[in-house]
Structure formats: structure tokens, C-alpha cells
Design a protein around this motif. Structure first.
Motif, PDB file in Angstrom:
ATOM      1  N   SER A 347       0.838  -1.197   0.000  1.00  0.00           N
ATOM      2  CA  SER A 347       0.000   0.000   0.000  1.00  0.00           C
ATOM      3  C   SER A 347       0.874   1.249   0.000  1.00  0.00           C
ATOM      4  O   SER A 347       1.874   1.331   0.703  1.00  0.00           O
ATOM      5  CB  SER A 347      -0.911   0.017   1.226  1.00  0.00           C
ATOM      6  N   THR A 348       0.479   2.243  -0.809  1.00  0.00           N
ATOM      7  CA  THR A 348       1.186   3.527  -0.848  1.00  0.00           C
ATOM      8  C   THR A 348       0.375   4.631  -0.179  1.00  0.00           C
ATOM      9  O   THR A 348       0.737   5.808  -0.246  1.00  0.00           O
ATOM     10  CB  THR A 348       1.473   3.929  -2.301  1.00  0.00           C
ATOM     11  N   THR A 349      -0.696   4.266   0.483  1.00  0.00           N
ATOM     12  CA  THR A 349      -1.660   5.233   0.999  1.00  0.00           C
ATOM     13  C   THR A 349      -1.109   6.028   2.176  1.00  0.00           C
ATOM     14  O   THR A 349      -0.465   5.482   3.068  1.00  0.00           O
ATOM     15  CB  THR A 349      -2.932   4.510   1.434  1.00  0.00           C
ATOM     16  N   ASN A 366      -2.508   9.588  -2.326  1.00  0.00           N
ATOM     17  CA  ASN A 366      -1.716   8.562  -3.019  1.00  0.00           C
ATOM     18  C   ASN A 366      -2.237   7.161  -2.724  1.00  0.00           C
ATOM     19  O   ASN A 366      -1.474   6.203  -2.584  1.00  0.00           O
ATOM     20  CB  ASN A 366      -0.238   8.672  -2.612  1.00  0.00           C
ATOM     21  N   ASN A 367      -3.550   7.016  -2.668  1.00  0.00           N
ATOM     22  CA  ASN A 367      -4.123   5.711  -2.339  1.00  0.00           C
ATOM     23  C   ASN A 367      -4.091   4.756  -3.540  1.00  0.00           C
ATOM     24  O   ASN A 367      -4.508   5.110  -4.633  1.00  0.00           O
ATOM     25  CB  ASN A 367      -5.581   5.873  -1.877  1.00  0.00           C
ATOM     26  N   ASN A 368      -3.568   3.564  -3.310  1.00  0.00           N
ATOM     27  CA  ASN A 368      -3.791   2.481  -4.263  1.00  0.00           C
ATOM     28  C   ASN A 368      -4.761   1.474  -3.648  1.00  0.00           C
ATOM     29  O   ASN A 368      -5.740   1.101  -4.254  1.00  0.00           O
ATOM     30  CB  ASN A 368      -2.482   1.830  -4.708  1.00  0.00           C
ATOM     31  N   PHE A 369      -4.480   1.052  -2.441  1.00  0.00           N
ATOM     32  CA  PHE A 369      -5.459   0.275  -1.685  1.00  0.00           C
ATOM     33  C   PHE A 369      -5.118   0.358  -0.208  1.00  0.00           C
ATOM     34  O   PHE A 369      -3.965   0.402   0.191  1.00  0.00           O
ATOM     35  CB  PHE A 369      -5.508  -1.191  -2.137  1.00  0.00           C
ATOM     36  N   VAL A 464     -10.063   1.102  -2.702  1.00  0.00           N
ATOM     37  CA  VAL A 464      -9.154   0.919  -3.832  1.00  0.00           C
ATOM     38  C   VAL A 464      -9.271   2.116  -4.758  1.00  0.00           C
ATOM     39  O   VAL A 464     -10.375   2.517  -5.133  1.00  0.00           O
ATOM     40  CB  VAL A 464      -9.469  -0.382  -4.603  1.00  0.00           C
ATOM     41  N   GLY A 465      -8.126   2.669  -5.168  1.00  0.00           N
ATOM     42  CA  GLY A 465      -8.131   3.743  -6.146  1.00  0.00           C
ATOM     43  C   GLY A 465      -8.183   5.111  -5.522  1.00  0.00           C
ATOM     44  O   GLY A 465      -7.889   5.321  -4.363  1.00  0.00           O
ATOM     45  N   PRO A 467      -6.597   8.759  -6.618  1.00  0.00           N
ATOM     46  CA  PRO A 467      -5.867   8.384  -5.412  1.00  0.00           C
ATOM     47  C   PRO A 467      -6.041   9.359  -4.251  1.00  0.00           C
ATOM     48  O   PRO A 467      -5.709   9.045  -3.116  1.00  0.00           O
ATOM     49  CB  PRO A 467      -4.411   8.396  -5.890  1.00  0.00           C
TER      50      PRO A 467
END
Length: 479
Positions: A347-349, A366-369, A464-465, A467
Motif C-alpha cells: 500500500s502507498t496510501t 496517493n491511495n492504491n489500496f 481501492v483507487g 488516489p
């Protein structure tokens, strides 16, 4: 019931208090005499040294602290004739499930500017871990509190060292020592409710000038360079504070300093400023970068804040409280605590809770999941929908929201996104799209799909997503 790990952790939160600066219209006389304080380094040798009559002040028994587990032992000592004996209780001890507290200076405080570390000797009845040791906690300001690393006991005496992040700050310190310990798990040494009690001893507790504690490497935000959107009226506290030193034998020793050890700065104070408690207050529109120094050493990590001006208030919920199971909303009482950034692998969140003009929101960058994991499962048997308010400043933003029932075992299955062949999890997936830039969009998500018939153990929301987006008013309700 915990969702990811059935772990119960008792930990003393380190807080700092506001220092009130009083201005004077007159210059200080050259003849003024400033108060001086004892520089006695000893805390406990064969007896408490210069401490209050009740030199051990326990944590609150209402929180599970065992006040009967602390004492002295005249039969065991590293040096001399006596040591401190701690009988760490098991979780089912009727007097309390953990032991911990502080040692206080008897007088107005001590001048510790001549020392670079707190040191003590300890041994255990078995190999075990003591979760919290440190100093600076006085149950009042806790202004210069320091949490040392967990210490791993052996059955032989061993010396432990907790470096002072910046000794020049400690001109009048009352909190001489703090510790906390819970039971030991006999299988994997991880707290999980199966702990048993054990005993450990401490002796020769004192401050020292070792001269071998060096190479300070401080950090804020755990050393990360972050970038986040924000708004006027937002406040947040700088986290991830640490200071790493090279110890006498070459080992790294990392401690958690209170914010008041740091000198914080904002590259654009008209956008945001930081007080000595590490509290960032956003006051204008634009971009600024938050950095810090500790003892004149630049800290690793920074935060670039871009303020978009005023954030409109999210819609006020209208559902009756008796029909709601709230996860996050200022309008309702939450039915569970939640972890808003559980740190999934890959996760990059980046998440921040911000208070915007008195309204709390969760900011995602910067959310991916990532996930919102509930500490306790929520019985949604009578609920029909999930409500979420979403805000974004980025065109084309969409967020997939997975509503997860974690099943009777109460555990989030490790295969988070691609099905659950080995578990009893069920989920329903909904894409929140069509977001209007610069305004809140409300979503009423039906509890359908696989969770239509299994929603009595709702345990997580997977996001998810994005971002970049903001969430508020997250709650289940009955239509």
C-alpha cells in the motif's frame, strides 16, 4: 474481538503540554538570580534516591493497571542489597492485567543537562519483553517524555541504555522513570490473551554521561517525505517522531521523543504554522513544507501541504440515531474504534485525520489500496445500506469501496482482493464515481451481493483507487 490479529496491547500514550510564554515589558535585571535544581543522577540504588515518599505512582487501575505487582526485593540485587521487583500479572489477574507507572522527583525537578542517557540494570525470571521504558512522564505536562525501545530480558543481569534526545532541554525534569509490562505468551511471545505472569528485577537506575552515545539521526513522519492536500482550518499532529543513536557497542538505539524536543518550521507560515507540540494549523491557501530539527540536526522526513482554501462542511446526516451503526461521523457515536491505515503490504496510501472548523474528516493521499478495519465486528443484520460522503479536488476520481463481512471467526482473510477460498469472508463491491470536483458527494450503498445474507460480522471497508479524496460520515443504517 480484533479483526487482523487478536492482539491486546497496553501502551502509555506520550503527550506534551503547552508551554505558556509570558512576556515582560521590563528587561531582566543583571542582578537577577535564576532558580537552580538538583543535578542528582541517581533514581534507585539500594533505595529510592530523592523521590517522593510514594516513589512509584501506578497507572490508572481503571485501565487494568495492577497496583499490587510492584515492590522491592532485599534478596536480589545487581549491586548492594536491594532491587525493584516487578511481578508481571497474567491477563486474568483480578488485581489488574498489567503493571506500570512512574517515579517522581521529590522536589521541583532535576537539572539533567549534564547527562546523555538513562541507564539501568535488569534481569527476568525468564526471557521476556518489557514493552515500555523511558523517562519524562510526570502525569502532568509530560513535556519532555521519552519512550525507549522495548527491552528483551534475559535471566542474567544486563545493562540497558535510553539516550536523552537533547539534554539541554532538561533543566527541570520531574519524571525520572516510566515502565509498563504485560504477561508473556508461552508459545510465540506475542500478546494474544494466552499470557502468563513473570517476574523481573531492576537495579542501579540513574542518569549518566556515557560519552559514547553519538551520531544522532532524528526523524519525523517516520522519515518519509509526504505530500498531502489540506484546507484552511485543518489541524493535525506531526507523528512518526524518533531519534536514533549509535550506542557504546556500536548498536543502534531508537527512542520516541515528545514533540517538544524538536524545533519545527514551516517554509510558508502564511499557509501553516507548527507549535512546539507538533500541531500543524493551516491558516491560508498555498503550499508549505514542514520540517524539523532536533539538537540542531535536521530530521529526516517532511510534509508538503497544499491548501486549497476553505473546505465546505460535509452534509449533515438525517437518519435517526437508533437506525444507525456508525463507523465515523461527528453526528453519531461510533459503535467501534477503527484503524484507517492498517499498512497493507504494497500500500502507498497516506492518511490523515483533520479537524476542519470543528468537523473531523479522513484525508487520503496517493491511495492504491488500504482499509478501514473495525476493532470489533458490527452486527448489520438489520441494516440495509452503507452511507459515505466523498470529496475530491481531482477530476476523474473514483473509489472502489468493498464492504467486508469477516465471518464468524472475526478475522480478515489474507487474500484481501481476489476471493476467499479458505475462509468465511463475504463482500460487496461498489464504485463511487461521478464525483463533483470541489464539493461533497453522498453515496447510499445497498448491502447487497454476497453480504445480503451474511452481514452480522461486518469487519472492514477496503478502499481501492482514488488516489486523492476525503471521507466523512461513514455509517451503516436501516432504511
Amino acid at each position: 474481538m480484533k479483526i487482523v490479529n487478536n492482539i491486546k496491547v497496553k501502551f502509555l500514550g506520550i503527550i506534551a503540554a503547552i508551554l505558556v510564554l509570558v512576556s515582560c515589558e521590563r528587561d531582566i535585571s543583571d542582578e537577577a538570580v535564576f532558580a537552580t535544581f538538583s543535578n542528582n543522577p541517581d533514581i534507585y540504588t539500594d533505595n529510592p534516591v530523592g523521590l517522593t515518599d510514594e516513589f512509584f505512582v501506578s497507572f490508572d487501575p481503571a485501565l487494568g493497571a495492577n497496583t499490587e505487582a510492584f515492590g522491592t526485593d532485599n534478596n536480589v540485587a545487581y549491586e548492594g542489597t536491594s532491587s525493584i521487583r516487578i511481578d508481571v500479572p497474567a491477563p486474568d489477574d483480578p488485581n489488574g492485567s498489567f503493571v506500570g507507572g512512574i517515579f517522581l522527583d521529590r522536589g521541583a525537578g532535576r537539572n539533567l543537562t549534564g547527562y546523555d542517557a538513562l541507564t539501568f540494570w535488569a534481569r527476568g525470571s525468564t526471557t521476556a519483553t518489557v514493552g515500555l521504558v523511558g523517562f519524562g512522564t510526570d502525569f502532568e505536562e509530560n513535556k519532555f517524555a521519552v519512550a525507549g525501545p522495548s527491552i528483551r530480558l534475559s535471566t542474567d543481569w544486563k545493562k540497558y541504555i535510553i539516550p536523552i534526545p537533547d539534554p539541554s532541554k532538561l533543566i527541570q525534569e520531574r519524571g525520572m522513570f516510566v515502565f509498563s509490562a504485560g504477561g508473556l505468551d508461552v508459545i510465540d511471545n506475542i500478546p494474544n490473551g494466552n499470557e502468563i505472569g513473570f517476574t523481573f528485577w531492576m537495579d542501579e537506575i540513574r542518569f549518566e554521561n556515557l560519552g559514547t552515545v553519538a551520531q544522532l539521526r532524528p526523524a519525523i513522519f517516520s522519515g518519509q517525505d509526504l505530500a498531502q492536500q489540506t484546507f484552511i482550518g485543518s489541524t493535525r499532529v506531526i507523528g512518526g517522531l524518533r531519534a536514533t543513536f549509535n550506542g557504546p557497542t556500536g548498536e543502534n538505539i531508537t527512542v520516541g521523543p515528545a514533540p517538544s524536543y524538536f524545533n519545527f518550521s514551516s517554509s510558508n507560515p502564511s499557509v501553516a504554522f507548527v507549535n512546539e507540540l507538533g500541531e500543524i494549523q493551516v491558516i491560508g491557501e498555498g503550499t508549505t513544507t514542514i520540517t524539523a530539527q532536533l539538537d540542531d540536526v535536521l530530521a529526516e522526513g517532511s510534509l508538503e501541504l497544499t491548501s486549497g482554501g476553505e473546505l465546505p462542511l460535509s452534509p449533515t446526516p438525517t437518519q435517526a440515531a437508533e437506525d444507525v451503526r456508525s463507523i465515523y461521523s461527528d453526528s453519531y457515536t461510533s459503535v467501534t474504534n477503527s484503524d484507517f491505515n492498517p499498512g497493507f503490504g504494497g500500500s502507498t496510501t497516506q492518511t490523515t485525520e483533520a479537524s476542519l472548523n470543528g468537523n473531523n474528516v479522513q484525508i487520503y493521499a496517493n491511495n492504491n489500496f488500504t482499509g478501514i478495519l473495525f476493532d470489533n465486528t458490527v452486527d448489520g443484520s438489520e441494516m440495509t445500506h452503507l452511507h459515505v460522503d466523498v470529496y475530491t479536488q481531482s477530476p476523474g476520481t473514483s473509489v472502489e469501496i468493498q464492504i467486508r463481512d469477516v465471518g464468524a471467526n472475526g478475522e480478515l482473510e489474507t487474500n484481501v482482493f481476489n476471493g476467499f477460498p479458505d475462509g468465511d469472508d463475504k463482500d460487496f463491491r461498489f464504485t463511487a464515481d461521478g464525483l463533483q470536483v470541489g464539493q461533497w458527494t453522498s453515496f447510499e450503498i445497498p448491502l447487497g451481493g454476497d453480504i445480503a445474507t451474511q452481514k452480522n460480522n461486518l469487519g472492514a471497508l477496503i478502499l481501492v483507487g482514488g488516489p486523492d479524496f476525503i471521507l466523512d460520515n461513514i455509517y451503516f443504517y436501516k432504511e
